[in-house]
Enzyme design. Sequence first.
Site, PDB file in Angstrom:
ATOM      1  CG  HIS A 108       1.492  -3.738  -6.812  1.00  7.88           C
ATOM      2  ND1 HIS A 108       2.780  -3.422  -6.177  1.00  7.88           N
ATOM      3  CD2 HIS A 108       1.024  -2.589  -7.138  1.00  7.88           C
ATOM      4  CE1 HIS A 108       2.938  -2.269  -6.472  1.00  7.88           C
ATOM      5  NE2 HIS A 108       1.907  -1.639  -7.046  1.00  7.88           N
TER       6      HIS A 108
ATOM      7  CE  LYS B  74       7.509   7.123 -11.335  1.00  7.25           C
ATOM      8  NZ  LYS B  74       6.201   6.721 -11.225  1.00  7.25           N
TER       9      LYS B  74
ATOM     10  NE  ARG C  28      -2.304   3.078  -2.797  1.00 12.88           N
ATOM     11  CZ  ARG C  28      -1.087   3.257  -3.267  1.00 12.88           C
ATOM     12  NH1 ARG C  28      -0.090   2.615  -2.665  1.00 12.88           N
ATOM     13  NH2 ARG C  28      -1.088   3.952  -4.240  1.00 12.88           N
TER      14      ARG C  28
ATOM     15  CB  SER D 286       6.111   0.781  -4.567  1.00 15.54           C
ATOM     16  OG  SER D 286       5.484  -0.277  -5.235  1.00 15.54           O
TER      17      SER D 286
HETATM   18  P1  ADP Z   1       1.510   4.005 -10.309  1.00 11.26           P
HETATM   19  O1  ADP Z   1       3.084   4.841 -10.376  1.00 11.26           O
HETATM   20  O2  ADP Z   1       0.937   3.772 -11.611  1.00 11.26           O
HETATM   21  O3  ADP Z   1       0.740   4.449  -9.150  1.00 11.26           O
HETATM   22  P2  ADP Z   1       2.267   1.429  -8.597  1.00 11.26           P
HETATM   23  O4  ADP Z   1       2.957   0.454  -8.882  1.00 11.26           O
HETATM   24  O5  ADP Z   1       2.501   2.434  -7.416  1.00 11.26           O
HETATM   25  O6  ADP Z   1       2.283   2.567  -9.922  1.00 11.26           O
HETATM   26  O7  ADP Z   1       0.551   1.158  -8.430  1.00 11.26           O
HETATM   27  C1  ADP Z   1       0.012   0.603  -9.256  1.00 11.26           C
HETATM   28  C2  ADP Z   1      -1.425   0.333  -9.170  1.00 11.26           C
HETATM   29  O8  ADP Z   1      -1.580  -0.566  -7.793  1.00 11.26           O
HETATM   30  C3  ADP Z   1      -2.272   1.579  -8.753  1.00 11.26           C
HETATM   31  O9  ADP Z   1      -3.625   1.328  -9.303  1.00 11.26           O
HETATM   32  C4  ADP Z   1      -2.112   1.645  -7.194  1.00 11.26           C
HETATM   33  O10 ADP Z   1      -3.486   2.109  -6.737  1.00 11.26           O
HETATM   34  C5  ADP Z   1      -2.283   0.284  -6.982  1.00 11.26           C
HETATM   35  N1  ADP Z   1      -1.889  -0.149  -5.518  1.00 11.26           N
HETATM   36  C6  ADP Z   1      -0.493  -0.047  -5.066  1.00 11.26           C
HETATM   37  N2  ADP Z   1      -0.578  -0.493  -3.788  1.00 11.26           N
HETATM   38  C7  ADP Z   1      -1.798  -0.905  -3.540  1.00 11.26           C
HETATM   39  C8  ADP Z   1      -2.646  -1.302  -2.119  1.00 11.26           C
HETATM   40  N3  ADP Z   1      -1.833  -1.437  -1.046  1.00 11.26           N
HETATM   41  N4  ADP Z   1      -3.925  -1.310  -2.403  1.00 11.26           N
HETATM   42  C9  ADP Z   1      -4.477  -1.404  -3.319  1.00 11.26           C
HETATM   43  N5  ADP Z   1      -3.943  -1.010  -4.632  1.00 11.26           N
HETATM   44  C10 ADP Z   1      -2.596  -0.594  -4.456  1.00 11.26           C
END
Ligand code: ADP
Length: 152
Positions: A18, A42, A91, A128
């Site tokens: 993030h 959730k 990703r 995450s």
């Molecule tokens: P969601 O449940 O909306 O996917 P996340 O917290 O998992 O929420 O992710 C929020 C954003 O961060 C998404 O656009 C996700 O693709 C991006 N993201 C998470 N991890 C990475 C990473 N390692 N590299 C690039 N983008 C990431």
Amino acid sequence: MKKTAVFPGSFDPLTLGHTDIINRAIPLFDEIIIAIGTNSSKKYMFALSQRRKFIEKTYANEPKIVVDTYQGLTIDYCKKVGSQYILRGLRNPADFEFEKAIAQTNRKMSEIETVFLLTSADTSYISSSIVRDILINKGDVSMLVPEIVARG
Ligand code: ADP
């Protein structure tokens, strides 16, 4: 006009994946609202207040970053706060397919553009959900998350 982007997500918890996307987007926008989505159906590992605190502390010295929480459709939230852009990270092909359908639907329903940044090579594997698995099993996540998250 002030360029504001909303970076929506669960941030359960904030990872170096993030922060890679956020840090690289800072020069592109005047303001980035990190919007923690809340969905009552959730199950989260970290309470909303904790997820928020991790982000606020990590970006305490960055005036362009605002942290907020929201419920409902992301485009409705964008309209409420006057943001023209949604920021998302990509990703892998699975992210692309999923994000493509959402971004195209949002574009059909509104004028809001989704801006994608491609993950950096050294953070592309971070998610995450993997961080949560390691924490449940009492492992060390300090290579995967900002210091404030690793300290708990
Ligand atoms: P969601 O449940 O909306 O996917 P996340 O917290 O998992 O929420 O992710 C929020 C954003 O961060 C998404 O656009 C996700 O693709 C991006 N993201 C998470 N991890 C990475 C990473 N390692 N590299 C690039 N983008 C990431």
